[in-house]
Design a protein around this motif. Sequence first.
Motif, PDB file in Angstrom:
ATOM      1  N   ARG A   1       0.787  -1.411   0.021  1.00 33.66           N
ATOM      2  CA  ARG A   1       0.132  -0.053   0.234  1.00 33.66           C
ATOM      3  C   ARG A   1       0.924   1.231   0.280  1.00 33.66           C
ATOM      4  NH1 ARG A   1      -4.682   0.620   4.592  1.00 33.66           N
ATOM      5  NH2 ARG A   1      -5.157   1.641   3.107  1.00 33.66           N
ATOM      6  N   SER A   2       0.613   1.854  -0.619  1.00 35.24           N
ATOM      7  CA  SER A   2       1.209   3.430  -0.287  1.00 35.24           C
ATOM      8  C   SER A   2       1.125   4.419   0.967  1.00 35.24           C
ATOM      9  CB  SER A   2       0.312   4.619  -1.553  1.00 35.24           C
ATOM     10  OG  SER A   2      -0.744   5.385  -1.455  1.00 35.24           O
ATOM     11  N   ILE A   3       1.839   5.018   1.136  1.00 32.35           N
ATOM     12  CA  ILE A   3       2.398   5.745   2.197  1.00 32.35           C
ATOM     13  C   ILE A   3       1.454   6.734   2.952  1.00 32.35           C
ATOM     14  CG2 ILE A   3       3.402   7.707   4.344  1.00 32.35           C
ATOM     15  CD1 ILE A   3       5.702   7.164   2.197  1.00 32.35           C
ATOM     16  N   GLU A   4       0.309   7.768   1.769  1.00 29.48           N
ATOM     17  CA  GLU A   4      -0.939   8.098   1.648  1.00 29.48           C
ATOM     18  C   GLU A   4      -2.017   7.098   2.098  1.00 29.48           C
ATOM     19  OE1 GLU A   4       1.249   8.274  -0.905  1.00 29.48           O
ATOM     20  OE2 GLU A   4       2.249  10.194  -1.120  1.00 29.48           O
TER      21      GLU A   4
ATOM     22  N   LEU B   1      -3.691   7.750   5.431  1.00 28.05           N
ATOM     23  CA  LEU B   1      -5.313   8.008   5.919  1.00 28.05           C
ATOM     24  C   LEU B   1      -5.579   6.788   7.078  1.00 28.05           C
ATOM     25  CD1 LEU B   1      -7.367   9.515   4.619  1.00 28.05           C
ATOM     26  CD2 LEU B   1      -8.275   7.585   2.611  1.00 28.05           C
ATOM     27  N   ASP B   2      -5.309   5.737   7.337  1.00 38.32           N
ATOM     28  CA  ASP B   2      -6.065   3.959   7.904  1.00 38.32           C
ATOM     29  C   ASP B   2      -5.851   4.951   9.480  1.00 38.32           C
ATOM     30  OD1 ASP B   2      -7.431   3.194   5.984  1.00 38.32           O
ATOM     31  OD2 ASP B   2      -6.334   1.094   6.112  1.00 38.32           O
ATOM     32  N   PHE B   3      -4.211   5.558   9.759  1.00 42.90           N
ATOM     33  CA  PHE B   3      -3.784   5.927  10.775  1.00 42.90           C
ATOM     34  C   PHE B   3      -4.821   6.776  11.049  1.00 42.90           C
ATOM     35  CE2 PHE B   3      -1.634   9.103  13.231  1.00 42.90           C
ATOM     36  CZ  PHE B   3      -2.216   8.507  14.224  1.00 42.90           C
TER      37      PHE B   3
ATOM     38  N   GLY C   1       9.125  -5.184   6.327  1.00 44.56           N
ATOM     39  CA  GLY C   1      10.434  -4.190   5.869  1.00 44.56           C
ATOM     40  C   GLY C   1      10.521  -2.545   5.024  1.00 44.56           C
ATOM     41  N   ARG C   2       9.317  -1.557   6.144  1.00 44.24           N
ATOM     42  CA  ARG C   2       9.222  -0.549   6.210  1.00 44.24           C
ATOM     43  C   ARG C   2       9.110  -0.222   6.702  1.00 44.24           C
ATOM     44  NH1 ARG C   2       3.868  -0.109   2.185  1.00 44.24           N
ATOM     45  NH2 ARG C   2       4.766   1.828   1.483  1.00 44.24           N
TER      46      ARG C   2
ATOM     47  N   LEU D   1       8.107   5.598   9.238  1.00 37.83           N
ATOM     48  CA  LEU D   1       7.972   6.241  10.182  1.00 37.83           C
ATOM     49  C   LEU D   1       9.167   7.702   9.856  1.00 37.83           C
ATOM     50  CD1 LEU D   1       9.442   3.828  13.175  1.00 37.83           C
ATOM     51  CD2 LEU D   1       7.353   4.843  12.890  1.00 37.83           C
ATOM     52  N   THR D   2       9.695   7.514   9.140  1.00 42.05           N
ATOM     53  CA  THR D   2      10.470   8.733   8.668  1.00 42.05           C
ATOM     54  C   THR D   2       9.298   9.103   7.706  1.00 42.05           C
ATOM     55  OG1 THR D   2      12.715   7.116   8.028  1.00 42.05           O
ATOM     56  CG2 THR D   2      12.103   9.428   6.926  1.00 42.05           C
TER      57      THR D   2
END
Length: 237
Positions: free
Chosen positions: A33-36, A40-42, A202-203, A208-209
């Motif tokens: 999944r993309s970071i965006e 959004l789920d967060f 692995g992400r 977090l960055t």
Amino acid sequence: MEVEEEVERLKKAFFIAAFCGGVEKGRIPIEGRSIEDILLDFYALVLLPIHLNAEAKLEFSIDHRNSILDNARIAVAQRENDMAAMLFGTLFEHHINLLLSDSFERREYSDKTISTLIRSLGISAKVTALWEIARLKPWPDELLRKLNLLMERRNRFVHYKWKPEARFNSDTVPERELIELEGVEDILLFLEEVENDHVWCGRKEELLTAFRELSSEDKKTAGEKGVREILYRELTA
């Protein structure tokens, strides 16, 4: 100013802890999944309940692993080997329990079953049989040997199960004590690798960055946008 800075620090710590908890418990899927979409789920997990209900309660547990690790390393540097063994043993047990619990939660085991397994089994069974059931990366034999030596020393210290031995003066450290503390950083690195691979796909550093790079204003704007998008989806579904 100091109060405002402390409030800002606590806000950042809260957001990071909530984000990590959501990923670790499998409530925020991240694989492929993309970071965006992940962020959004967060916002849906943390902000939407508050947006819909001002009295909504969010439950979090405090992760003490970083502070335990800091104190364990200080104890090693000061040659307080019994204290170091106790702290590293406690740290590793917390980390092992967390990885097992998270894995079983993702497989939808009941809280009662998970609690029974974690509380009933000793560390040796957890890192072998239970580890395999949880489908986690197997422990290398050498790390298992070092872990068992460390936990034996931790248990002697905590439960007063001392073996007869000549005590040492402040300028010397018995070879056996050094052996029992050998490899603690390797064990820590292995547990972090398992967490990154099995929990974070692995992400971990990437996500977090990206999360930390958002300013408070960015978080607020993105959070409000996320809530609006989620509400729109619910209303138009």
